[in-house]
Scaffold this active site. Structure first.
Site, PDB file in Angstrom:
ATOM      1  N   ASP A 149       3.190  29.116  21.594  1.00  0.00           N
ATOM      2  CA  ASP A 149       2.418  27.952  22.280  1.00  0.00           C
ATOM      3  C   ASP A 149       0.922  28.347  22.935  1.00  0.00           C
ATOM      4  O   ASP A 149       1.204  29.231  23.894  1.00  0.00           O
ATOM      5  CB  ASP A 149       3.185  26.990  22.852  1.00  0.00           C
ATOM      6  N   ASN A 168       2.745  19.831  12.600  1.00  0.00           N
ATOM      7  CA  ASN A 168       1.366  20.341  12.419  1.00  0.00           C
ATOM      8  C   ASN A 168       0.442  19.835  11.520  1.00  0.00           C
ATOM      9  O   ASN A 168      -0.789  20.251  11.643  1.00  0.00           O
ATOM     10  CB  ASN A 168       1.353  22.043  12.468  1.00  0.00           C
TER      11      ASN A 168
END
Length: 243
Positions: free
Chosen positions: A21, A69
């Site tokens: 991330d 996503n």
């Protein structure tokens, strides 16, 4: 013979899973578009993979793209899909030469045919390698994985291949995408966020977690080594009590 819960108390992690991330924030901090950060993050993967053998890591699982996503902008999603195709094309030879066995987990139905073909080819070319087992979670979500596994299990029950009375907590893992992998020992999330984001929900029931502030493009092999040493110092009891 039942597995001794204390047998995994010492040494470093055999299987490390990473939620990579912070790519977008890394790029934005430099005044660049988010995709610039994703490209930097992809380059970081090679260093981490190459560090695994010296750290005793046999299995590395990385979270590349989640089922959630798809909610990002069309530009970012399209850029990521292009990045995945380029990464596989560029890295296939290097991964094979370094003895890396690559697997992909996740639902491939929504991915484009060219990308799926590249994934299949990479898996086939590296299937006999054993120095490092690299698993890439692409269009992956833990809940989606369990739902798909449960559906396959239910179909086997309906077809008489599986007795419902024989279903227990050892049964479902055989239907998961990760059925050939050991459960992760250590799960790392970069970028300062402290959540697991639907990643390896079933498999991480007894994993140790590390939430670190480092953004993924800045994550190094040295930091991975530090986290592995920290893991080795933990007392892992798996619900039991040391005598």
């Amino acid at each position: 013979m039942p597995k001794d819960p204390f047998s995994e108390m010492t040494g470093g992690p055999r299987h490390v899973a990473i939620i990579m991330d912070g790519n977008g924030r890394w790029a934005q901090a430099r005044g660049r578009p988010r995709l610039f950060g994703h490209h930097a993050g992809a380059r970081r993967v090679r260093e981490v993979v190459e560090a695994c053998p010296d750290l005793g890591i046999e299995y590395l699982t990385i979270f590349a793209f989640s089922t959630e996503n798809w909610k990002r902008t069309q530009v970012e999603v399209a850029g990521l899909m292009t990045l995945f195709r380029r990464y596989i094309t560029k890295e296939t030879r290097a991964l094979s030469e370094r003895g890396v066995c690559v697997r992909f987990i996740g639902d491939r139905v929504r991915l484009d045919n060219k990308l799926v073909t590249l994934m299949d080819t990479l898996e086939e070319k590296t299937r006999d390698n054993a120095r490092v087992n690299l698993t890439i979670a692409l269009n992956y979500g833990g809940r989606d994985e369990v739902a798909r596994a449960t559906k396959r299990l239910a179909q086997d029950v309906a077809q008489g291949k599986l007795n419902p009375d024989d279903v227990d907590e050892e049964t479902l893992p055989r239907y998961l995408d990760t059925c050939v992998l050991p459960d992760p020992d250590l799960v790392i999330r970069t970028s300062g966020e402290a959540r697991i984001s639907n990643f390896l929900l079933w498999q991480s029931a007894y994993a140790e977690y590390e939430f670190i502030d480092t953004l993924w493009p800045d994550f190094t092999a040295d930091e991975l080594g530090r986290l592995c040493r920290s893991y080795g110092a933990r007392d892992r009891r798996f619900g039991a009590v040391r005598a």
